[in-house]
Design an enzyme around this catalytic site. Structure first.
Site, mmCIF file in Angstrom:
data_model
loop_
_atom_site.group_PDB
_atom_site.id
_atom_site.type_symbol
_atom_site.label_atom_id
_atom_site.label_comp_id
_atom_site.label_asym_id
_atom_site.label_seq_id
_atom_site.Cartn_x
_atom_site.Cartn_y
_atom_site.Cartn_z
ATOM 1 N N CYS A 114 6.227 6.125 15.251
ATOM 2 C CA CYS A 114 6.494 7.527 14.617
ATOM 3 C C CYS A 114 6.378 7.372 13.001
ATOM 4 C CB CYS A 114 8.081 8.030 14.955
ATOM 5 S SG CYS A 114 8.364 9.702 14.222
ATOM 6 N N CYS A 127 3.189 15.512 12.205
ATOM 7 C CA CYS A 127 3.106 14.438 12.881
ATOM 8 C C CYS A 127 2.667 13.292 12.162
ATOM 9 C CB CYS A 127 2.566 14.470 14.075
ATOM 10 S SG CYS A 127 2.454 13.070 15.060
HETATM 11 N N1 LIG Z 1 5.036 11.551 20.110
HETATM 12 C C1 LIG Z 1 4.358 10.524 19.521
HETATM 13 C C2 LIG Z 1 5.406 9.346 18.733
HETATM 14 C C3 LIG Z 1 6.042 10.092 17.948
HETATM 15 C C4 LIG Z 1 5.021 10.730 16.590
HETATM 16 C C5 LIG Z 1 5.586 10.888 15.362
HETATM 17 N N2 LIG Z 1 6.179 12.323 15.412
HETATM 18 C C6 LIG Z 1 4.950 10.655 14.239
HETATM 19 O O1 LIG Z 1 5.203 11.236 13.092
HETATM 20 O O2 LIG Z 1 4.025 10.023 14.307
HETATM 21 C C7 LIG Z 1 3.863 9.663 20.756
HETATM 22 O O3 LIG Z 1 4.773 9.537 21.905
HETATM 23 O O4 LIG Z 1 2.732 9.339 20.756
#
Ligand SMILES: N[C@@H](CCC[C@H](N)C(=O)O)C(=O)O
Length: 262
Positions: free
Chosen positions: A76, A201
């Protein structure tokens, strides 16, 4: 047992942070994590992050990340920036850090409210207009659009996330991108494990920045990604479709603290 938590967000991607250096948190309790992240029946967050002892002399701490569905997941990026701000809040670090996460070692630097996180190197040699996918610590599919504001992210993103194309790899996150100038891009993201749009993200905007450079949509190596939660910056070096020295920069903010029983 009462557990202290700290709420942080990085451009609206929000997390429950727990200092788990005493390893008391029940990390296998998927239902607990899901409930804590629930926007109505819990604290509310896109994910939960444990700060743990690194177990070596080289790193300041270890990061363990869970999506709001309660399952541990891949890297993340915004959470990585937030755990660095959390470590400073706890007095573990000053203005720089080295830590380990599921995808390896990360360096980070704090400059005021901004945290810059070094991401893992990325091989973009398989990327092309017919295969818009990069793994930047988490898997990311990319869709280009002329009007990112018109898209039903939850409905359209879920179709790709659950498509057979990505099934054997456990699905993917989905990023919708609209160019907004030479080195500015609007990005909206459907996140795997949240199963909804998030306000930003980090690994997603990193994938977008590398992809728009690799596809020749910009020559810049310092790109602004405008998300619902605010602006993030991705800078990098590149040689023969290999991307390295990748830095994700943006604000990481403390919101409030509290405690829950478990
Ligand atoms: N939801 C993603 C992991 C988390 C991503 C995150 N929000 C970021 O900032 O990179 C997954 O399960 O691939």
């Amino acid at each position: 047992m009462n557990v202290e938590f700290y709420k942080f967000h990085g451009t609206g991607n929000d997390f429950i942070m727990v200092d788990n250096r005493d390893t008391i948190f029940p990390k296998n309790d998927t239902n607990l994590i899901n409930r804590l992240c629930h926007r109505r029946f819990g604290i509310g967050a896109d994910g939960l992050i444990l700060l743990e002892n690194a177990g070596d002399e080289e790193n300041d701490f270890k990061m363990v990340y869970f999506n709001s569905d309660g399952n541990q997941s891949s890297m993340c990026g915004n959470g990585g920036r937030c755990i660095v701000a959390f470590a400073k809040y706890l007095g573990i670090i000053a203005n720089s850090a080295g830590f380990t996460a599921i995808d390896g070692k990360h360096s980070a630097v704090i400059n005021g409210q901004e945290v810059s996180l070094k991401m893992q190197d990325v091989d973009a040699s398989d990327l092309n207009e017919a295969a818009l996918f990069l793994d930047t610590g988490s898997p990311h599919h990319i869709e280009f659009t002329d009007e990112v504001g018109d898209i039903d992210i939850k409905r359209q993103g879920a179709k790709i996330r659950y498509s057979s194309k990505y099934e054997e790899n456990g699905g993917t996150n989905v990023n919708y991108v609209q160019q907004d100038g030479d080195h500015n891009f609007l990005v909206r993201t459907y996140e795997r494990g949240v199963e909804d749009e998030t306000y930003s993200c980090g690994t997603g905007v990193t994938a977008v920045a590398l992809a728009v450079h690799a596809l020749g949509r910009t020559n810049s190596r310092d790109i602004t990604l405008k998300t619902r939660g605010g602006n993030l910056q991705v800078s990098f070096d590149e040689k023969e479709e290999q991307y390295f020295n990748i830095w994700l920069t943006g604000p990481a903010e403390y919101v409030f603290k509290g405690e829950f029983e478990c």
